[in-house]
Design a protein around this motif. Structure first.
Motif, PDB file in Angstrom:
ATOM      1  N   ALA A   1      -5.140  -4.086  -3.452  1.00 18.65           N
ATOM      2  CA  ALA A   1      -5.767  -4.236  -2.140  1.00 18.65           C
ATOM      3  C   ALA A   1      -4.709  -4.353  -1.041  1.00 18.65           C
ATOM      4  CB  ALA A   1      -6.677  -5.467  -2.129  1.00 18.65           C
ATOM      5  N   ALA A   2      -3.632  -5.104  -1.310  1.00 18.53           N
ATOM      6  CA  ALA A   2      -2.563  -5.250  -0.326  1.00 18.53           C
ATOM      7  C   ALA A   2      -1.868  -3.910  -0.071  1.00 18.53           C
ATOM      8  CB  ALA A   2      -1.557  -6.288  -0.812  1.00 18.53           C
ATOM      9  N   ALA A   3      -1.640  -3.129  -1.133  1.00 21.84           N
ATOM     10  CA  ALA A   3      -1.016  -1.812  -0.962  1.00 21.84           C
ATOM     11  C   ALA A   3      -1.932  -0.885  -0.168  1.00 21.84           C
ATOM     12  CB  ALA A   3      -0.704  -1.207  -2.331  1.00 21.84           C
ATOM     13  N   SER A   4      -3.234  -0.980  -0.405  1.00 21.45           N
ATOM     14  CA  SER A   4      -4.191  -0.151   0.333  1.00 21.45           C
ATOM     15  C   SER A   4      -4.160  -0.490   1.821  1.00 21.45           C
ATOM     16  CB  SER A   4      -5.603  -0.358  -0.213  1.00 21.45           C
ATOM     17  OG  SER A   4      -5.674  -0.047  -1.589  1.00 21.45           O
ATOM     18  N   HIS A   5      -4.090  -1.781   2.127  1.00 23.48           N
ATOM     19  CA  HIS A   5      -4.013  -2.204   3.526  1.00 23.48           C
ATOM     20  C   HIS A   5      -2.745  -1.660   4.184  1.00 23.48           C
ATOM     21  CE1 HIS A   5      -2.660  -4.931   6.750  1.00 23.48           C
ATOM     22  NE2 HIS A   5      -3.952  -5.027   7.048  1.00 23.48           N
ATOM     23  N   ARG A   6      -1.620  -1.783   3.469  1.00 23.79           N
ATOM     24  CA  ARG A   6      -0.334  -1.347   4.053  1.00 23.79           C
ATOM     25  C   ARG A   6      -0.300   0.158   4.236  1.00 23.79           C
ATOM     26  NH1 ARG A   6       3.066  -0.769   6.971  1.00 23.79           N
ATOM     27  NH2 ARG A   6       5.279  -1.259   6.864  1.00 23.79           N
ATOM     28  N   LEU A   7      -0.740   0.913   3.235  1.00 19.87           N
ATOM     29  CA  LEU A   7      -0.714   2.376   3.329  1.00 19.87           C
ATOM     30  C   LEU A   7      -1.729   2.885   4.347  1.00 19.87           C
ATOM     31  CD1 LEU A   7      -0.336   3.160  -0.464  1.00 19.87           C
ATOM     32  CD2 LEU A   7       1.284   3.844   1.325  1.00 19.87           C
ATOM     33  N   GLY A   8      -2.912   2.285   4.353  1.00 18.90           N
ATOM     34  CA  GLY A   8      -3.919   2.697   5.327  1.00 18.90           C
ATOM     35  C   GLY A   8      -3.438   2.497   6.745  1.00 18.90           C
TER      36      GLY A   8
ATOM     37  N   LEU B   1       9.609   8.011   0.654  1.00 14.97           N
ATOM     38  CA  LEU B   1       9.165   6.904  -0.201  1.00 14.97           C
ATOM     39  C   LEU B   1       7.716   6.495   0.071  1.00 14.97           C
ATOM     40  CD1 LEU B   1      12.358   4.649  -0.455  1.00 14.97           C
ATOM     41  CD2 LEU B   1      11.515   6.374  -2.047  1.00 14.97           C
ATOM     42  N   PRO B   2       7.271   6.402   1.326  1.00  8.25           N
ATOM     43  CA  PRO B   2       5.850   6.083   1.540  1.00  8.25           C
ATOM     44  C   PRO B   2       4.899   7.148   0.990  1.00  8.25           C
ATOM     45  CG  PRO B   2       7.101   5.595   3.523  1.00  8.25           C
ATOM     46  CD  PRO B   2       8.023   6.343   2.602  1.00  8.25           C
ATOM     47  N   VAL B   3       5.325   8.424   0.981  1.00  8.95           N
ATOM     48  CA  VAL B   3       4.485   9.468   0.404  1.00  8.95           C
ATOM     49  C   VAL B   3       4.347   9.259  -1.102  1.00  8.95           C
ATOM     50  CG1 VAL B   3       4.267  11.948  -0.030  1.00  8.95           C
ATOM     51  CG2 VAL B   3       5.013  11.130   2.210  1.00  8.95           C
ATOM     52  N   LEU B   4       5.450   8.903  -1.765  1.00 10.78           N
ATOM     53  CA  LEU B   4       5.379   8.588  -3.190  1.00 10.78           C
ATOM     54  C   LEU B   4       4.460   7.390  -3.432  1.00 10.78           C
ATOM     55  CD1 LEU B   4       9.124   8.976  -4.248  1.00 10.78           C
ATOM     56  CD2 LEU B   4       7.242  10.525  -4.770  1.00 10.78           C
ATOM     57  N   ALA B   5       4.515   6.418  -2.533  1.00  9.92           N
ATOM     58  CA  ALA B   5       3.644   5.251  -2.659  1.00  9.92           C
ATOM     59  C   ALA B   5       2.177   5.651  -2.536  1.00  9.92           C
ATOM     60  CB  ALA B   5       4.008   4.219  -1.591  1.00  9.92           C
ATOM     61  N   LEU B   6       1.887   6.582  -1.644  1.00  9.60           N
ATOM     62  CA  LEU B   6       0.504   7.031  -1.461  1.00  9.60           C
ATOM     63  C   LEU B   6       0.009   7.773  -2.700  1.00  9.60           C
ATOM     64  CD1 LEU B   6      -1.832   7.101   0.574  1.00  9.60           C
ATOM     65  CD2 LEU B   6      -0.930   9.288   1.400  1.00  9.60           C
TER      66      LEU B   6
ATOM     67  N   VAL C   1       4.597  -1.647  -6.884  1.00 10.28           N
ATOM     68  CA  VAL C   1       5.611  -0.604  -6.697  1.00 10.28           C
ATOM     69  C   VAL C   1       5.337   0.176  -5.411  1.00 10.28           C
ATOM     70  CG1 VAL C   1       6.572   1.539  -7.647  1.00 10.28           C
ATOM     71  CG2 VAL C   1       6.167  -0.418  -9.144  1.00 10.28           C
ATOM     72  N   SER C   2       4.062   0.406  -5.084  1.00 11.38           N
ATOM     73  CA  SER C   2       3.740   1.064  -3.811  1.00 11.38           C
ATOM     74  C   SER C   2       4.291   0.260  -2.637  1.00 11.38           C
ATOM     75  CB  SER C   2       2.226   1.226  -3.676  1.00 11.38           C
ATOM     76  OG  SER C   2       1.693   2.057  -4.679  1.00 11.38           O
ATOM     77  N   LEU C   3       4.078  -1.054  -2.665  1.00  9.46           N
ATOM     78  CA  LEU C   3       4.595  -1.909  -1.595  1.00  9.46           C
ATOM     79  C   LEU C   3       6.121  -1.940  -1.593  1.00  9.46           C
ATOM     80  CD1 LEU C   3       2.065  -4.853  -1.989  1.00  9.46           C
ATOM     81  CD2 LEU C   3       2.237  -3.335  -0.012  1.00  9.46           C
ATOM     82  N   ASP C   4       6.726  -1.947  -2.784  1.00 11.49           N
ATOM     83  CA  ASP C   4       8.189  -1.927  -2.880  1.00 11.49           C
ATOM     84  C   ASP C   4       8.773  -0.689  -2.216  1.00 11.49           C
ATOM     85  OD1 ASP C   4       8.250  -4.299  -4.289  1.00 11.49           O
ATOM     86  OD2 ASP C   4       8.427  -3.351  -6.250  1.00 11.49           O
ATOM     87  N   LEU C   5       8.176   0.468  -2.500  1.00 10.60           N
ATOM     88  CA  LEU C   5       8.698   1.721  -1.954  1.00 10.60           C
ATOM     89  C   LEU C   5       8.642   1.715  -0.433  1.00 10.60           C
ATOM     90  CD1 LEU C   5       7.128   4.276  -4.478  1.00 10.60           C
ATOM     91  CD2 LEU C   5       9.530   3.593  -4.317  1.00 10.60           C
TER      92      LEU C   5
END
Length: 359
Positions: free
Chosen positions: A300-307, A252-257, A232-236
């Motif tokens: 891990a993928a969401a962490s990479h994208r958000l980071g 949306l990226p803030v909600l993902a974080l 869902v983090s990646l979706d947002l």
């Protein structure tokens, strides 16, 4: 000629006892491939690892597709009985998710668009189909006890929230006439899967507090909650780039974080509980070990994208640490499955049906 279930070998026995959770291996291998590709931006060797795993995953899907399909044709009674089981039935959704993961892989590794789009379309159909099948049986009179409730119930909603990952990546590449339909499918699937997951999360926490703890064979399913958190983090983030709404790119990226922060808490809790089971010798190998892989890979993928998106090196580093743990767990699940196939232990007669039977 029918082969007795107790026969020491034979393809018919493999078909009869082919567990619906096998496609979690495709999900897990696919997410390791995708995550390796992205972390390969920093460590180029990982791109080679990702490419090799992608090829392996295509072969693995074909190998699993044959007995999975034949079970519906040759052993329909067993297949339907598994679908009606309050725990095993949830794992049929892994088939649709495997198709969606392969669609994402094929887009990432440059396969023809027609192949990716076909896999995505079939993945959407089967994810929706098995999500309705699972909840129809639960809502329409299947009697369930509190101890039937496990994090495996997250799997059908996970199928729905995975839809937008490859779906959003397809949007710029498909003819204009298809784009609105795909966008609506992405948003609808994300909404349905997210809210089903939230409801089931409350139910599973209720079960953890008030019922007996999970049996060791099902303990890996506690990691499944990381799946929707990461996906869902990646979706947002993906929808923020595709929705023509003011402020979407900022909010949306803030909600993902924020969701990622909840995932960090769950990651630590799942790891502590798993280590406690391991120390007590209560973590026997089963196909449920594949539940370690896809959820952790999604996180891990969401962490990479958000980071990368927010320039937060600590978030990126936590994701890379999760990726390293993922490599260890994937190796353990893969080797354990390989040993189980060679020995035939994964195709033995199941025990008498019970709510605690492993998938």
């Amino acid at each position: 000629m029918n082969v007795p279930a107790s026969a020491p070998g034979g393809f018919r026995r493999v078909v009869r006892h082919f567990a619906p959770s096998w496609f979690a291996a495709v999900m897990g291998t696919g997410v390791v491939s995708i995550t390796s590709f992205h972390y390969g931006e920093t460590y180029p060797l990982l791109r080679s690892v990702g490419t090799w795993l992608h090829g392996l995953n295509l072969v693995l899907f074909v190998l699993l597709f044959v007995p999975w399909t034949l079970r519906w044709l040759m052993e329909r009674q067993a297949a339907v009985a598994a679908l009606r089981h309050p725990i095993m039935g949830q794992f049929y959704a892994t088939f649709g998710i495997a198709l969606l993961v392969l669609a994402g892989e094929c887009l990432l590794y440059g396969h023809p668009l027609a192949l990716s789009a076909t896999l995505w379309g079939l993945g959407v159909i089967f994810s929706v189909l098995f999500s309705f099948a699972a909840f129809w049986l639960q809502f329409h009179g299947q009697q369930m006890e509190l101890e039937h409730v496990t994090p495996g119930m997250f799997i059908p909603p996970v199928g729905l929230v995975v839809v937008p990952l490859a779906g959003q990546a397809l949007l710029p590449q498909v003819p204009a006439g298809w784009r609105e339909l795909i966008l609506v499918a992405n948003v609808a699937s994300l909404g349905a899967g997210s809210f089903l997951w939230l409801g089931l999360m409350a139910l599973t926490v209720h079960r953890f507090v008030l019922a007996k703890r999970l049996p060791g064979m099902l303990l890996p399913t506690i990691w499944i909650n990381l799946g929707p958190i990461g996906v869902v983090s990646l979706d947002l983030i993906a929808l923020a780039q595709g929705l023509p709404l003011p402020g979407a790119r900022e909010t949306l990226p803030v909600l993902a974080l924020m969701l990622w922060g909840f995932g960090l808490w769950w990651f630590a809790m799942a790891l502590l509980i798993t280590l406690a089971y391991w120390r007590r010798g209560e973590l026997p190998f089963s196909l449920a070990w594949w539940a370690f892989t896809f959820p952790l890979g999604a996180y891990a993928a969401a962490s990479h994208r958000l980071g990368s998106l927010f320039g937060l090196e600590s978030v990126w580093a936590i994701g890379f640490a999760a990726y390293l743990v993922l490599l260890v767990l994937w190796t353990a699940a893969f080797l354990g499955s390989l040993r189980g196939v060679v020995s035939g232990k994964l195709f033995l007669d199941p025990p008498a049906p019970s709510p605690s039977a492993a998938p």
